[in-house]
Motif scaffolding. Structure first.
Motif, PDB file in Angstrom:
ATOM      1  N   ILE A 413     -29.332  46.959  38.862  1.00 41.13           N
ATOM      2  CA  ILE A 413     -28.605  45.704  39.119  1.00 41.13           C
ATOM      3  C   ILE A 413     -29.365  44.851  40.143  1.00 41.13           C
ATOM      4  O   ILE A 413     -29.538  43.630  39.961  1.00 41.13           O
ATOM      5  CB  ILE A 413     -27.171  45.995  39.615  1.00 41.13           C
ATOM      6  N   LYS A 414     -29.855  45.483  41.222  1.00 40.87           N
ATOM      7  CA  LYS A 414     -30.601  44.745  42.245  1.00 40.87           C
ATOM      8  C   LYS A 414     -31.889  44.160  41.685  1.00 40.87           C
ATOM      9  O   LYS A 414     -32.250  43.012  41.991  1.00 40.87           O
ATOM     10  CB  LYS A 414     -30.904  45.663  43.433  1.00 40.87           C
ATOM     11  N   ALA A 415     -32.591  44.944  40.861  1.00 41.35           N
ATOM     12  CA  ALA A 415     -33.846  44.469  40.272  1.00 41.35           C
ATOM     13  C   ALA A 415     -33.591  43.307  39.310  1.00 41.35           C
ATOM     14  O   ALA A 415     -34.375  42.347  39.257  1.00 41.35           O
ATOM     15  CB  ALA A 415     -34.550  45.615  39.551  1.00 41.35           C
ATOM     16  N   LEU A 416     -32.502  43.375  38.545  1.00 41.78           N
ATOM     17  CA  LEU A 416     -32.144  42.274  37.640  1.00 41.78           C
ATOM     18  C   LEU A 416     -31.850  41.009  38.431  1.00 41.78           C
ATOM     19  O   LEU A 416     -32.279  39.904  38.066  1.00 41.78           O
ATOM     20  CB  LEU A 416     -30.928  42.658  36.796  1.00 41.78           C
ATOM     21  N   GLU A 417     -31.107  41.162  39.521  1.00 40.09           N
ATOM     22  CA  GLU A 417     -30.778  40.007  40.366  1.00 40.09           C
ATOM     23  C   GLU A 417     -32.051  39.393  40.941  1.00 40.09           C
ATOM     24  O   GLU A 417     -32.238  38.172  40.920  1.00 40.09           O
ATOM     25  CB  GLU A 417     -29.835  40.425  41.492  1.00 40.09           C
ATOM     26  N   LYS A 418     -32.933  40.250  41.437  1.00 40.28           N
ATOM     27  CA  LYS A 418     -34.179  39.785  42.058  1.00 40.28           C
ATOM     28  C   LYS A 418     -35.038  39.012  41.061  1.00 40.28           C
ATOM     29  O   LYS A 418     -35.661  37.996  41.401  1.00 40.28           O
ATOM     30  CB  LYS A 418     -34.954  40.972  42.606  1.00 40.28           C
ATOM     31  N   ASN A 419     -35.070  39.491  39.810  1.00 44.97           N
ATOM     32  CA  ASN A 419     -35.912  38.877  38.788  1.00 44.97           C
ATOM     33  C   ASN A 419     -35.149  37.917  37.885  1.00 44.97           C
ATOM     34  O   ASN A 419     -35.646  37.538  36.818  1.00 44.97           O
ATOM     35  CB  ASN A 419     -36.580  39.969  37.939  1.00 44.97           C
ATOM     36  N   GLN A 420     -33.939  37.550  38.328  1.00 45.35           N
ATOM     37  CA  GLN A 420     -33.100  36.582  37.617  1.00 45.35           C
ATOM     38  C   GLN A 420     -32.936  36.913  36.136  1.00 45.35           C
ATOM     39  O   GLN A 420     -32.972  36.059  35.265  1.00 45.35           O
ATOM     40  CB  GLN A 420     -33.680  35.169  37.776  1.00 45.35           C
ATOM     41  N   THR A 426     -38.266  43.015  35.419  1.00 46.10           N
ATOM     42  CA  THR A 426     -37.388  44.072  35.950  1.00 46.10           C
ATOM     43  C   THR A 426     -37.907  45.445  35.544  1.00 46.10           C
ATOM     44  O   THR A 426     -37.953  46.371  36.364  1.00 46.10           O
ATOM     45  CB  THR A 426     -35.950  43.886  35.417  1.00 46.10           C
ATOM     46  N   ALA A 427     -38.322  45.588  34.296  1.00 48.30           N
ATOM     47  CA  ALA A 427     -38.853  46.870  33.820  1.00 48.30           C
ATOM     48  C   ALA A 427     -40.112  47.256  34.595  1.00 48.30           C
ATOM     49  O   ALA A 427     -40.278  48.418  34.996  1.00 48.30           O
ATOM     50  CB  ALA A 427     -39.149  46.797  32.326  1.00 48.30           C
ATOM     51  N   ASP A 428     -41.010  46.280  34.816  1.00 51.71           N
ATOM     52  CA  ASP A 428     -42.242  46.559  35.569  1.00 51.71           C
ATOM     53  C   ASP A 428     -41.920  47.023  36.988  1.00 51.71           C
ATOM     54  O   ASP A 428     -42.529  47.975  37.493  1.00 51.71           O
ATOM     55  CB  ASP A 428     -43.124  45.302  35.626  1.00 51.71           C
ATOM     56  N   GLU A 429     -40.978  46.359  37.630  1.00 51.71           N
ATOM     57  CA  GLU A 429     -40.623  46.722  39.003  1.00 51.71           C
ATOM     58  C   GLU A 429     -40.035  48.126  39.088  1.00 51.71           C
ATOM     59  O   GLU A 429     -40.285  48.866  40.050  1.00 51.71           O
ATOM     60  CB  GLU A 429     -39.624  45.704  39.564  1.00 51.71           C
ATOM     61  N   LEU A 430     -39.273  48.506  38.069  1.00 48.75           N
ATOM     62  CA  LEU A 430     -38.632  49.823  38.068  1.00 48.75           C
ATOM     63  C   LEU A 430     -39.540  50.909  37.499  1.00 48.75           C
ATOM     64  O   LEU A 430     -39.166  52.094  37.508  1.00 48.75           O
ATOM     65  CB  LEU A 430     -37.331  49.768  37.249  1.00 48.75           C
ATOM     66  N   GLY A 431     -40.710  50.507  36.977  1.00 42.06           N
ATOM     67  CA  GLY A 431     -41.616  51.492  36.385  1.00 42.06           C
ATOM     68  C   GLY A 431     -41.124  52.013  35.049  1.00 42.06           C
ATOM     69  O   GLY A 431     -41.383  53.164  34.672  1.00 42.06           O
ATOM     70  N   LEU A 432     -40.412  51.161  34.303  1.00 42.35           N
ATOM     71  CA  LEU A 432     -39.864  51.548  32.998  1.00 42.35           C
ATOM     72  C   LEU A 432     -40.467  50.676  31.899  1.00 42.35           C
ATOM     73  O   LEU A 432     -40.973  49.588  32.178  1.00 42.35           O
ATOM     74  CB  LEU A 432     -38.329  51.377  32.973  1.00 42.35           C
ATOM     75  N   SER A 433     -40.402  51.164  30.672  1.00 44.44           N
ATOM     76  CA  SER A 433     -40.720  50.300  29.532  1.00 44.44           C
ATOM     77  C   SER A 433     -39.507  49.417  29.243  1.00 44.44           C
ATOM     78  O   SER A 433     -38.389  49.700  29.709  1.00 44.44           O
ATOM     79  CB  SER A 433     -41.040  51.143  28.297  1.00 44.44           C
ATOM     80  N   ARG A 434     -39.706  48.354  28.493  1.00 43.64           N
ATOM     81  CA  ARG A 434     -38.579  47.486  28.125  1.00 43.64           C
ATOM     82  C   ARG A 434     -37.522  48.278  27.354  1.00 43.64           C
ATOM     83  O   ARG A 434     -36.313  48.124  27.606  1.00 43.64           O
ATOM     84  CB  ARG A 434     -39.068  46.306  27.269  1.00 43.64           C
ATOM     85  N   ALA A 435     -37.976  49.147  26.444  1.00 38.74           N
ATOM     86  CA  ALA A 435     -37.032  49.937  25.650  1.00 38.74           C
ATOM     87  C   ALA A 435     -36.214  50.864  26.545  1.00 38.74           C
ATOM     88  O   ALA A 435     -35.001  51.022  26.366  1.00 38.74           O
ATOM     89  CB  ALA A 435     -37.782  50.749  24.595  1.00 38.74           C
ATOM     90  N   LEU A 441     -29.430  49.923  30.477  1.00 33.36           N
ATOM     91  CA  LEU A 441     -28.420  48.858  30.534  1.00 33.36           C
ATOM     92  C   LEU A 441     -27.214  49.224  29.680  1.00 33.36           C
ATOM     93  O   LEU A 441     -26.057  49.013  30.078  1.00 33.36           O
ATOM     94  CB  LEU A 441     -29.020  47.534  30.046  1.00 33.36           C
ATOM     95  N   GLU A 442     -27.505  49.800  28.514  1.00 33.57           N
ATOM     96  CA  GLU A 442     -26.414  50.222  27.620  1.00 33.57           C
ATOM     97  C   GLU A 442     -25.662  51.405  28.203  1.00 33.57           C
ATOM     98  O   GLU A 442     -24.434  51.456  28.183  1.00 33.57           O
ATOM     99  CB  GLU A 442     -26.994  50.583  26.254  1.00 33.57           C
ATOM    100  N   LYS A 443     -26.425  52.385  28.747  1.00 29.84           N
ATOM    101  CA  LYS A 443     -25.819  53.592  29.310  1.00 29.84           C
ATOM    102  C   LYS A 443     -24.845  53.257  30.442  1.00 29.84           C
ATOM    103  O   LYS A 443     -23.746  53.819  30.516  1.00 29.84           O
ATOM    104  CB  LYS A 443     -26.919  54.519  29.822  1.00 29.84           C
ATOM    105  N   TYR A 444     -25.263  52.341  31.356  1.00 33.83           N
ATOM    106  CA  TYR A 444     -24.443  52.028  32.522  1.00 33.83           C
ATOM    107  C   TYR A 444     -23.562  50.795  32.309  1.00 33.83           C
ATOM    108  O   TYR A 444     -22.915  50.327  33.251  1.00 33.83           O
ATOM    109  CB  TYR A 444     -25.332  51.810  33.744  1.00 33.83           C
ATOM    110  N   ASN A 445     -23.552  50.283  31.076  1.00 33.73           N
ATOM    111  CA  ASN A 445     -22.712  49.128  30.740  1.00 33.73           C
ATOM    112  C   ASN A 445     -22.996  47.945  31.677  1.00 33.73           C
ATOM    113  O   ASN A 445     -22.091  47.317  32.188  1.00 33.73           O
ATOM    114  CB  ASN A 445     -21.221  49.505  30.799  1.00 33.73           C
ATOM    115  N   ILE A 446     -24.282  47.689  31.900  1.00 32.54           N
ATOM    116  CA  ILE A 446     -24.700  46.577  32.744  1.00 32.54           C
ATOM    117  C   ILE A 446     -24.960  45.359  31.866  1.00 32.54           C
ATOM    118  O   ILE A 446     -25.767  45.435  30.927  1.00 32.54           O
ATOM    119  CB  ILE A 446     -25.979  46.924  33.543  1.00 32.54           C
ATOM    120  N   LYS A 447     -24.304  44.270  32.164  1.00 28.76           N
ATOM    121  CA  LYS A 447     -24.479  43.053  31.373  1.00 28.76           C
ATOM    122  C   LYS A 447     -25.503  42.147  32.072  1.00 28.76           C
ATOM    123  O   LYS A 447     -25.387  41.884  33.265  1.00 28.76           O
ATOM    124  CB  LYS A 447     -23.148  42.326  31.184  1.00 28.76           C
ATOM    125  N   ASN A 448     -26.489  41.694  31.316  1.00 27.72           N
ATOM    126  CA  ASN A 448     -27.516  40.807  31.859  1.00 27.72           C
ATOM    127  C   ASN A 448     -27.084  39.359  31.647  1.00 27.72           C
ATOM    128  O   ASN A 448     -27.417  38.733  30.645  1.00 27.72           O
ATOM    129  CB  ASN A 448     -28.851  41.085  31.176  1.00 27.72           C
TER     130      ASN A 448
END
Length: 450
Positions: A413-420, A426-435, A441-448
């Motif tokens: 959530i913080k990374a999404l906010e930071k990267n608007q 956001t994926a790059d900052e968290l060290g994740l792939s887009r997939a 996002l689906e697992k934690y029910n986070i809405k972008n």
């Protein structure tokens, strides 16, 4: 009395019928829901796993021909083919109920019903649902494998059925113990190659010095102990399926040789120059974050794209908790037979603890602990200590899981906010792939919504 873990749905336009049926069945089954609107039921079935539906044959006042019940029965089976349907009807409408039986309903009951008979009918229907979701694997040993009722695992096996009829290269992802071998064997057994060899290669335990000779074979005299021409695993799988397990552990310098064989569908034995064609289906698996390995340049990108035409992601056991108790019962039955133990029950507190426990080793850990319990149990009822698990371990694992998940969710959530809301950044900052980010996002029910 221990309740059966099952989801029962009752559909009737008479609220008194619904109340009476729910009060009765709630004593015997874990989850019982009711609906008066069949249209809402279709929506519910598309989002939830339901073992049994009790379906009234008539929904419109003044219409007693049962045709509407038949219509909604067909809709239920179309949306959820694994769900068993029991038709509820009056004495004068038995003929239409029989028509429903011919179409695939498991049984019918007459109103007013006999309580004991209704409970037994529903129990039988639940068992039939379980049978549909259980398959035979390891045909040589006739060993049963429990697939599961959780929506997440059903989704994987639905996709596996589509994949099986093709020869497409398939990559299976999942933590240790989630059933990658079982899934690979399932695909093979449901493919046109099912009567041909299924060769399993654990690449993680294969010595680097033996990599080429084991996989590709060798000619007589190729090395000191090469006394005769010997085929490798790829040739042994000719006509069938080769399952390359833990492919993420293959050293970088050997990946090029593996890529060449996968691309050309041919092998060159060690000590030879002749290419030997192989007709094989290739399934691979890993428990590593292989996308990260590609980004870190420790796994070849061209090999990754060659093996992942279709990706099947097996969920960990902690994300399919509705399968824990059925799996426990499944393995108890297996090991009771194997060790000739007259044990068939677990006390209520132990059941609850097993559901809360964070099975880090997944199904493999669960099976091992049950085997241990069946050997060491001193009575005919299993208790938590028989599994080598303490109440403190259950409490710690539950707290740890919640804490880690809360931290991960907050970080996203913080990374999404930071990267608007920019997914790539956001994926790059968290060290994740887009997939991988989309999955979280689906697992934690986070809405972008940025």
């Amino acid at each position: 009395m221990r309740k059966t873990i099952a989801n029962i749905l009752i559909l009737d336009d008479n609220s008194e019928i619904l109340i009476a049926a729910k009060m009765l069945l709630k004593r015997h089954f874990e989850t019982v829901n009711t609906h008066t609107n069949p249209k809402k039921v279709i929506e519910y079935l598309s989002q939830n796993t339901v073992d049994v539906v009790l379906l009234d044959m008539n929904f419109r006042l003044g219409f007693e021909d049962g045709k509407e019940g038949i219509f909604w029965f067909k809709e239920i089976k179309r949306i959820s083919p694994y769900t068993q349907v029991i038709l509820m009807t009056s004495f004068g409408n038995v003929e239409t109920a029989v028509e429903g039986i011919k179409l695939g309903a498991i049984d019918y009951i007459l109103k007013p019903w006999n309580n004991e008979a209704l409970v037994e009918t529903v129990k039988t229907a639940v068992k039939q649902t379980r049978k549909k979701l259980t398959t035979l694997e390891e045909s040589t040993a006739d060993q049963q494998v429990y697939l599961g009722i959780a929506p997440s695992i059903q989704k994987v096996y639905t996709m596996a059925n589509r994949v099986a009829v093709t020869d497409v290269n398939t990559l299976i992802l999942g933590e240790n113990g989630t059933g990658k071998y079982v899934l690979a064997k399932y695909i093979h057994d449901h493919s046109p190659r099912k009567d041909q060899p299924f060769i399993h290669v654990d690449l993680g335990s294969l010595n680097e010095n033996l990599f080429e000779s084991e996989l590709f074979g060798y000619a007589k005299g190729a090395f000191t102990d090469a006394k005769q021409d010997t085929e490798g695993r790829f040739e042994a799988a000719n006509g069938g399926t080769i399952f390359l397990d833990e492919i993420g552990n293959v050293p970088l310098h050997l990946q090029a040789k593996l890529l060449q064989v996968i691309q050309s569908k041919s092998v060159i034995r060690l000590g030879e120059s002749k290419q030997r064609a192989v007709d094989i289906r290739i399934i691979t698996a890993t428990n590593t974050d292989i996308e990260k390995e590609v980004n870190d340049k420790v796994f070849r990108e061209d090999l990754y794209y060659r093996i992942n035409t279709v990706v099947l992601n097996l969920p960990p056991l902690r994300e399919r908790k509705e399968d824990i108790i059925p799996l426990v019962n499944f393995f108890i039955e297996q090991y009771a037979t194997k060790y000739n133990r007259n044990i068939s029950s677990i006390n209520k507190d132990t059941f609850e603890a097993l559901q809360q426990y964070d099975w880090k080793g997944n199904i493999r850990e669960l099976e091992n602990r049950i085997e241990r319990a069946m050997i060491l149990a001193e009575t005919d009822q299993l208790v938590l200590s028989d599994f080598g698990i303490s109440a403190i371990m259950v409490e710690q694992s539950d707290t740890e899981e919640n804490t880690l998940q809360d931290m991960e969710r907050l970080s996203i959530i913080k990374a999404l906010e930071k990267n608007q809301g920019n997914i790539s950044q956001t994926a790059d900052e968290l060290g994740l792939s887009r997939a991988a980010l989309y999955r979280r996002l689906e697992k934690y029910n986070i809405k972008n919504d940025y």
